[in-house]
Write a protein that holds these residues in place. Structure first.
Motif, PDB file in Angstrom:
ATOM      1  N   ALA A   1      -8.946  41.069  29.654  1.00 17.36           N
ATOM      2  CA  ALA A   1      -8.831  39.235  29.847  1.00 17.36           C
ATOM      3  C   ALA A   1      -8.259  39.163  28.609  1.00 17.36           C
ATOM      4  O   ALA A   1      -7.676  38.273  28.426  1.00 17.36           O
ATOM      5  CB  ALA A   1     -10.331  38.388  30.958  1.00 17.36           C
TER       6      ALA A   1
ATOM      7  N   GLY B   1      -4.472  39.259  28.150  1.00 19.96           N
ATOM      8  CA  GLY B   1      -3.831  38.164  29.030  1.00 19.96           C
ATOM      9  C   GLY B   1      -3.735  36.806  27.893  1.00 19.96           C
ATOM     10  O   GLY B   1      -2.875  36.192  27.901  1.00 19.96           O
ATOM     11  N   PHE B   2      -5.142  36.695  27.532  1.00 19.07           N
ATOM     12  CA  PHE B   2      -5.556  35.607  27.077  1.00 19.07           C
ATOM     13  C   PHE B   2      -4.698  35.261  25.644  1.00 19.07           C
ATOM     14  O   PHE B   2      -3.414  34.677  26.145  1.00 19.07           O
ATOM     15  CB  PHE B   2      -6.526  35.191  26.526  1.00 19.07           C
ATOM     16  CG  PHE B   2      -6.938  34.457  25.608  1.00 19.07           C
ATOM     17  CD1 PHE B   2      -7.583  32.673  25.712  1.00 19.07           C
ATOM     18  CD2 PHE B   2      -6.995  34.527  24.116  1.00 19.07           C
ATOM     19  CE1 PHE B   2      -7.534  32.266  24.746  1.00 19.07           C
ATOM     20  CE2 PHE B   2      -7.587  33.814  22.859  1.00 19.07           C
ATOM     21  CZ  PHE B   2      -8.125  32.609  23.823  1.00 19.07           C
TER      22      PHE B   2
ATOM     23  N   PRO C   1       1.412  37.823  35.960  1.00 10.79           N
ATOM     24  CA  PRO C   1       0.129  37.461  36.851  1.00 10.79           C
ATOM     25  C   PRO C   1      -1.644  37.902  36.060  1.00 10.79           C
ATOM     26  O   PRO C   1      -1.708  37.127  35.964  1.00 10.79           O
ATOM     27  CB  PRO C   1       0.231  37.738  38.326  1.00 10.79           C
ATOM     28  CG  PRO C   1       1.407  38.550  37.681  1.00 10.79           C
ATOM     29  CD  PRO C   1       2.134  39.193  36.932  1.00 10.79           C
TER      30      PRO C   1
ATOM     31  N   PHE D   1      -6.057  34.920  30.824  1.00  9.26           N
ATOM     32  CA  PHE D   1      -5.528  33.590  29.771  1.00  9.26           C
ATOM     33  C   PHE D   1      -7.063  32.732  31.214  1.00  9.26           C
ATOM     34  O   PHE D   1      -7.907  32.378  30.373  1.00  9.26           O
ATOM     35  CB  PHE D   1      -4.036  33.419  30.351  1.00  9.26           C
ATOM     36  CG  PHE D   1      -4.716  31.708  29.710  1.00  9.26           C
ATOM     37  CD1 PHE D   1      -4.156  31.535  28.401  1.00  9.26           C
ATOM     38  CD2 PHE D   1      -4.506  31.141  30.821  1.00  9.26           C
ATOM     39  CE1 PHE D   1      -4.064  30.162  28.242  1.00  9.26           C
ATOM     40  CE2 PHE D   1      -3.664  29.367  30.605  1.00  9.26           C
ATOM     41  CZ  PHE D   1      -3.964  29.561  29.439  1.00  9.26           C
TER      42      PHE D   1
ATOM     43  N   PHE E   1       1.166  32.673  40.949  1.00  6.25           N
ATOM     44  CA  PHE E   1       0.900  32.379  39.933  1.00  6.25           C
ATOM     45  C   PHE E   1       1.771  31.258  39.862  1.00  6.25           C
ATOM     46  O   PHE E   1       1.640  30.482  38.028  1.00  6.25           O
ATOM     47  CB  PHE E   1       0.328  33.351  39.082  1.00  6.25           C
ATOM     48  CG  PHE E   1       1.634  33.953  38.009  1.00  6.25           C
ATOM     49  CD1 PHE E   1       2.150  34.500  39.329  1.00  6.25           C
ATOM     50  CD2 PHE E   1       1.817  33.857  37.208  1.00  6.25           C
ATOM     51  CE1 PHE E   1       3.481  35.469  38.815  1.00  6.25           C
ATOM     52  CE2 PHE E   1       2.883  34.498  36.486  1.00  6.25           C
ATOM     53  CZ  PHE E   1       3.980  35.220  38.001  1.00  6.25           C
TER      54      PHE E   1
ATOM     55  N   VAL F   1      -0.645  34.683  26.983  1.00 10.97           N
ATOM     56  CA  VAL F   1      -0.349  33.560  27.255  1.00 10.97           C
ATOM     57  C   VAL F   1      -0.279  32.718  26.066  1.00 10.97           C
ATOM     58  O   VAL F   1       0.824  32.047  26.159  1.00 10.97           O
ATOM     59  CB  VAL F   1      -1.008  33.045  28.025  1.00 10.97           C
ATOM     60  CG1 VAL F   1      -1.293  31.999  28.575  1.00 10.97           C
ATOM     61  CG2 VAL F   1      -1.061  34.211  29.964  1.00 10.97           C
TER      62      VAL F   1
ATOM     63  N   ALA G   1      -1.804  38.888  33.149  1.00 10.94           N
ATOM     64  CA  ALA G   1      -2.019  38.426  31.944  1.00 10.94           C
ATOM     65  C   ALA G   1      -2.615  36.783  32.154  1.00 10.94           C
ATOM     66  O   ALA G   1      -3.715  35.578  31.532  1.00 10.94           O
ATOM     67  CB  ALA G   1      -1.373  38.257  30.792  1.00 10.94           C
ATOM     68  N   VAL G   2      -2.420  35.647  33.012  1.00 17.03           N
ATOM     69  CA  VAL G   2      -2.417  34.632  33.559  1.00 17.03           C
ATOM     70  C   VAL G   2      -3.933  35.036  33.609  1.00 17.03           C
ATOM     71  O   VAL G   2      -4.263  33.423  33.723  1.00 17.03           O
ATOM     72  CB  VAL G   2      -1.595  34.050  34.490  1.00 17.03           C
ATOM     73  CG1 VAL G   2      -2.289  33.055  35.216  1.00 17.03           C
ATOM     74  CG2 VAL G   2      -0.410  33.916  33.579  1.00 17.03           C
TER      75      VAL G   2
END
Lengths: 166, 166
Positions: free
Chosen positions: B138, B141-142, A136, A142, B13, B145, A138-139
């Motif tokens: 972020a 995470g980007f 979550p 993203f 999520f 994913v 990472a999402v």
DNA sequence: CAAACTACGTCAGCCTTGTTGACATTGTAA
DNA sequence: TTACAATGTCAACAAGGCTGACGTAGTTTG
């Protein structure tokens, strides 16, 4: 933003090499992103353009042609070629606007909805697997980065309307 | 799916709605991602295909035609059309392989490197702005994913080689 | 009401970039 | 020497963008 992560590495994520990695990640991931629906569409006489139209008509039923044009960012001639085949094959129907009779409000038929489901099931399956593998946090990241990457106008479309709002 | 509600942050999520958001984010963000280079290329007689070739030749100078084919995932006829114009315009040069003389090792000329810089400056500028706005967490995470979204073979290319490895 | 504008459709032609299939050339390897 | 590999090339075709021009309903405005 840009607060430091561990001690002083704060801006290391903005190096050209990190940015290049991000660029290539977008390139390769987008291929995966479209691969599964593409496989379904091939042989059906449909392409990615049809998928996009179907997706957004499903997301906002009753959408007018011109708002679909705005979202897809193509010319009406280009969209029309796609819509025509979807009408002819009975996947999409256009209902004359109630207040403004010039408008065509677009809706999926049962047949169209069924193709939409097949396509989005396939696409979601990959997205779900990626989400699950990443977690979550990472999402969240993203989505944050992607949103920041959009043109402002597209960001509005993205966050935008369910129906339409004149 | 769609099991437990809030308790832990657990699986919210992974709802279809969250997945749809992710799908649309990819769609809209990819448009932004390509917009700036596209603007530079238009009017130059080049397109996105030329950009991709130039990008990967820059990233791994001395790359052979067939490994470029593998990365781009197109047919040799399609790639050749692009490479030919790049040769003719003096942006890329092919040197006969040292050990295997059938190979053409691809390199950017100064002129090619200069266009590459213009294109990647533009693309990095947007990426940098997005990264900066989103922050290092972020960005992490980007990338996570996106990587999970790739086909395994593409993931190998992504993480892959600088030169080539026989 | 008439004129102007809007939403949409359509014809025609062009471009880029992808595809198949077939075939040639030059090296390398068995 | 013969088979295979790396590359180039010709030809034909398709999807899906684009521009420009024009037509038809329906709406809005002076």
């Amino acid at each position: 933003m840009a607060d430091n992560a561990s001690g002083s590495d704060s801006l290391l994520f903005l190096t050209d090499d990190q940015l290049r990695k991000g660029i290539e990640a977008m390139f390769f991931a987008y291929r995966g992103f479209t691969a599964d629906p593409d496989r379904i569409l091939e042989g059906l006489d449909y392409g990615r353009a049809h998928h996009r139209a179907i997706h957004f008509i499903h997301r906002a039923p009753g959408m007018t042609v011109s708002s679909l044009l705005g979202i897809l960012g193509v010319t009406k001639q280009s969209l029309n070629r796609v819509l025509r085949t979807l009408f002819d094959d009975g996947l999409v129907e256009a209902r004359v606007g109630k207040t403004d009779k010039r408008e065509r409000r677009l809706h999926l038929t049962d047949k169209g909805a069924s193709l939409e489901r097949a396509l989005s099931d396939a696409q979601r399956a990959r997205m779900r697997a990626a989400y699950r593998a990443a977690g979550p946090q990472a999402v969240q990241g993203f989505r944050t980065v992607l949103e920041a990457m959009m043109d402002p106008e597209m960001r509005r479309q993205y966050q935008g309307l369910r129906e339409d709002s004149p």
